[in-house]
Design an enzyme around this catalytic site. Structure first.
Site, mmCIF file in Angstrom:
data_model
loop_
_atom_site.group_PDB
_atom_site.id
_atom_site.type_symbol
_atom_site.label_atom_id
_atom_site.label_comp_id
_atom_site.label_asym_id
_atom_site.label_seq_id
_atom_site.Cartn_x
_atom_site.Cartn_y
_atom_site.Cartn_z
ATOM 1 N N GLY A 126 4.723 6.051 -41.084
ATOM 2 C CA GLY A 126 3.541 6.918 -41.166
ATOM 3 C C GLY A 126 3.316 7.387 -42.600
ATOM 4 O O GLY A 126 4.268 7.731 -43.291
ATOM 5 N N ARG A 139 3.994 -0.811 -40.258
ATOM 6 C CA ARG A 139 5.192 -0.952 -39.440
ATOM 7 C C ARG A 139 5.452 -2.459 -39.334
ATOM 8 O O ARG A 139 4.515 -3.227 -39.118
ATOM 9 C CB ARG A 139 4.993 -0.285 -38.083
ATOM 10 C CG ARG A 139 4.757 1.218 -38.292
ATOM 11 C CD ARG A 139 4.867 2.046 -37.044
ATOM 12 N NE ARG A 139 5.147 3.444 -37.376
ATOM 13 C CZ ARG A 139 4.225 4.385 -37.574
ATOM 14 N NH1 ARG A 139 2.943 4.092 -37.478
ATOM 15 N NH2 ARG A 139 4.572 5.619 -37.879
ATOM 16 N N ASP A 195 12.406 8.639 -40.517
ATOM 17 C CA ASP A 195 13.752 8.219 -40.096
ATOM 18 C C ASP A 195 13.792 6.755 -39.643
ATOM 19 O O ASP A 195 14.804 6.084 -39.808
ATOM 20 C CB ASP A 195 14.346 9.165 -39.052
ATOM 21 C CG ASP A 195 13.489 9.297 -37.815
ATOM 22 O OD1 ASP A 195 12.346 8.785 -37.821
ATOM 23 O OD2 ASP A 195 13.954 9.905 -36.842
ATOM 24 N N THR A 224 7.214 12.311 -44.759
ATOM 25 C CA THR A 224 6.655 12.467 -43.415
ATOM 26 C C THR A 224 6.008 13.835 -43.286
ATOM 27 O O THR A 224 6.564 14.817 -43.791
ATOM 28 C CB THR A 224 7.726 12.285 -42.315
ATOM 29 O OG1 THR A 224 7.225 12.839 -41.090
ATOM 30 C CG2 THR A 224 9.030 12.977 -42.637
ATOM 31 N N ASP A 251 5.844 15.402 -40.616
ATOM 32 C CA ASP A 251 6.433 16.105 -39.464
ATOM 33 C C ASP A 251 7.586 17.042 -39.806
ATOM 34 O O ASP A 251 7.968 17.866 -38.982
ATOM 35 C CB ASP A 251 6.922 15.087 -38.428
ATOM 36 C CG ASP A 251 5.763 14.378 -37.754
ATOM 37 O OD1 ASP A 251 4.688 14.996 -37.665
ATOM 38 O OD2 ASP A 251 5.927 13.222 -37.330
ATOM 39 N N ASP A 260 10.717 16.642 -39.733
ATOM 40 C CA ASP A 260 11.741 16.661 -38.684
ATOM 41 C C ASP A 260 13.044 16.009 -39.129
ATOM 42 O O ASP A 260 13.862 15.611 -38.308
ATOM 43 C CB ASP A 260 11.209 15.973 -37.411
ATOM 44 C CG ASP A 260 10.714 14.566 -37.687
ATOM 45 O OD1 ASP A 260 10.533 14.210 -38.870
ATOM 46 O OD2 ASP A 260 10.498 13.821 -36.728
ATOM 47 N N ARG A 307 4.434 14.426 -32.747
ATOM 48 C CA ARG A 307 4.770 13.775 -31.467
ATOM 49 C C ARG A 307 6.123 14.245 -30.946
ATOM 50 O O ARG A 307 6.287 14.478 -29.757
ATOM 51 C CB ARG A 307 4.782 12.247 -31.633
ATOM 52 C CG ARG A 307 3.514 11.603 -31.112
ATOM 53 C CD ARG A 307 3.719 10.130 -30.828
ATOM 54 N NE ARG A 307 4.019 9.404 -32.056
ATOM 55 C CZ ARG A 307 3.115 8.796 -32.803
ATOM 56 N NH1 ARG A 307 1.847 8.803 -32.432
ATOM 57 N NH2 ARG A 307 3.446 8.161 -33.896
HETATM 58 P P1 ADP Z 1 8.850 6.191 -39.869
HETATM 59 O O1 ADP Z 1 9.603 5.705 -41.054
HETATM 60 O O2 ADP Z 1 7.618 6.935 -40.238
HETATM 61 O O3 ADP Z 1 9.758 6.920 -38.893
HETATM 62 P P2 ADP Z 1 8.812 3.845 -38.064
HETATM 63 O O4 ADP Z 1 9.763 4.440 -37.078
HETATM 64 O O5 ADP Z 1 7.621 3.161 -37.540
HETATM 65 O O6 ADP Z 1 8.252 4.908 -39.122
HETATM 66 O O7 ADP Z 1 9.653 2.806 -38.967
HETATM 67 C C1 ADP Z 1 9.030 2.119 -40.034
HETATM 68 C C2 ADP Z 1 9.586 0.727 -40.134
HETATM 69 O O8 ADP Z 1 10.990 0.764 -40.402
HETATM 70 C C3 ADP Z 1 9.480 -0.116 -38.871
HETATM 71 O O9 ADP Z 1 8.216 -0.688 -38.711
HETATM 72 C C4 ADP Z 1 10.522 -1.197 -39.133
HETATM 73 O O10 ADP Z 1 10.013 -2.175 -40.000
HETATM 74 C C5 ADP Z 1 11.609 -0.394 -39.861
HETATM 75 N N1 ADP Z 1 12.636 -0.007 -38.884
HETATM 76 C C6 ADP Z 1 12.637 1.045 -38.033
HETATM 77 N N2 ADP Z 1 13.735 1.053 -37.244
HETATM 78 C C7 ADP Z 1 14.444 -0.039 -37.592
HETATM 79 C C8 ADP Z 1 15.669 -0.634 -37.143
HETATM 80 N N3 ADP Z 1 16.382 -0.087 -36.160
HETATM 81 N N4 ADP Z 1 16.072 -1.784 -37.736
HETATM 82 C C9 ADP Z 1 15.369 -2.352 -38.733
HETATM 83 N N5 ADP Z 1 14.204 -1.847 -39.184
HETATM 84 C C10 ADP Z 1 13.749 -0.730 -38.643
#
Ligand code: ADP
Length: 327
Positions: free
Chosen positions: A15, A76, A107, A130, A132, A134, A176
């Site tokens: 995000g 993502r 995270d 972020t 958020d 969090d 969320r």
């Molecule tokens: P944020 O960083 O805002 O929490 P996401 O949870 O969508 O956003 O994670 C962003 C990107 O990080 C994902 O689209 C993916 O490419 C990578 N990612 C997230 N979790 C994993 C994981 N367990 N293993 C490998 N890549 C991951």
């Protein structure tokens, strides 16, 4: 053991949040100051996988500190969730000799960074980007202050019209899984109730309080709801209140994506600059695979595996403050 870091890639992932640009600028300029070669990886891990990686000089980050969004774009990337995808991403870094990474995101992005650095011995530094707030291990995340100020400005405006018509407004803000935007903006705008995922919403109590207040001729009420409240968002809350208080004039306003955009506040620019600078210092001094945070106004380093496991927790006293101040 990883080689001395000389070529650094920076990306924004997951995000978006206001202040990401200020962080990118700080990373690039600090790296250049230390004679590192700097690269921008476009659209988060997607650019690593699809080989969209561009060299960055001092001018490439000119005039962006004040801009929301991210010049590197974000996305993502499902391919990065697989070992095969990460192998391709690694080859794309190797082609250019990139041997250090700065990942600005939430995270989820840190999880990806942690797995990747374990597999390929490329040191990764995470910066908490972020809205958020969090993430544990930091008092601030890049973008939270801007988002919360956007929410405050909007809710103040809603209060004016609520007051003119004696209305009950239910305002939904982002969050969320976390209620920080709701809690901070709700307290700052004098909301009567704040509904967040971290505390159970008792709708009967809420209706009872509103009914008592209307008997006291308190007709203007503002309820701030985090989108991820376990009871449901603003629409659901409004529906129940309308059923139980048929004479109340209830309106819903969902603030939505305006909370993600706009020029970052001074605080967000400042923390993004400090964190971006520290990220490069960490890569160069061997403090690897940490998230850079700020705690009590000092830089604070949390191992990435802790940063992905721990969540920041809401201080229950804040919820008490809401109850006491909303009369
Ligand atoms: P944020 O960083 O805002 O929490 P996401 O949870 O969508 O956003 O994670 C962003 C990107 O990080 C994902 O689209 C993916 O490419 C990578 N990612 C997230 N979790 C994993 C994981 N367990 N293993 C490998 N890549 C991951």
């Amino acid at each position: 053991m990883a080689d001395k870091v000389t070529k650094i890639g920076v990306l924004t992932s997951g995000g978006d949040s206001p202040g990401m640009n200020a962080a990118v600028r700080a990373v690039v300029r600090t790296g250049l100051y230390h004679n590192c070669e700097m690269f921008g990886i476009l659209r988060g891990y997607s650019g690593m996988y699809e080989d969209e990686i561009i060299p960055m000089d001092g001018r490439s980050v000119a005039n962006i500190i004040q801009r929301g969004g991210t010049i590197l774009k974000t996305s993502r990337c499902k391919e990065f969730m697989t070992a095969e995808g990460r192998a391709i991403a690694y080859q794309n870094l190797q082609k250019r000799g990139i041997n250090g990474l700065v990942v600005i995101g939430g995270d989820g992005s840190f999880k990806g960074a942690q797995i990747f650095s374990n597999e390929y011995d490329i040191p990764c530094i995470g910066l908490p980007g972020t809205i958020d707030k969090d993430i544990a291990g930091t008092d601030f995340t890049i973008g939270f202050d801007t988002a919360v100020n956007t929410a405050v400005e909007a809710i103040d405006k809603i209060r004016d019209t609520a007051d003119a018509h004696d209305r009950l407004f239910i305002v939904e803000v982002m969050g969320r899984d976390a209620g920080y935007i709701a809690l901070h903006s709700g307290i700052a705008t004098g909301a009567e109730n704040i509904l967040i995922p971290e505390s159970k919403t008792n709708i009967d109590d809420l209706v009872h309080t509103l009914t008592e207040k209307s008997k006291r001729k308190k007709l203007v009420n503002l309820i701030v709801v985090a989108e991820g409240d376990e009871y449901g968002g603003a629409e659901k809350v409004s529906q129940v209140i309308k059923e139980q208080m048929p004479t109340a004039d209830v309106r819903v306003c969902i603030l939505g994506h305006i909370q993600r955009g706009g020029a970052p506040t001074c605080l967000d620019r400042l923390i993004a600059s400090r964190m971006g600078y520290s990220a490069v210092e960490c890569l160069l001094n061997g403090t690897h695979n940490v998230m850079v945070g700020i705690v009590n106004n000092h830089m604070h380093y949390t191992p990435l595996d802790h940063a992905v496991k721990e969540k920041q927790t809401i201080d229950p006293e804040w919820l008490k403050i809401v109850k006491i101040l909303a009369r």
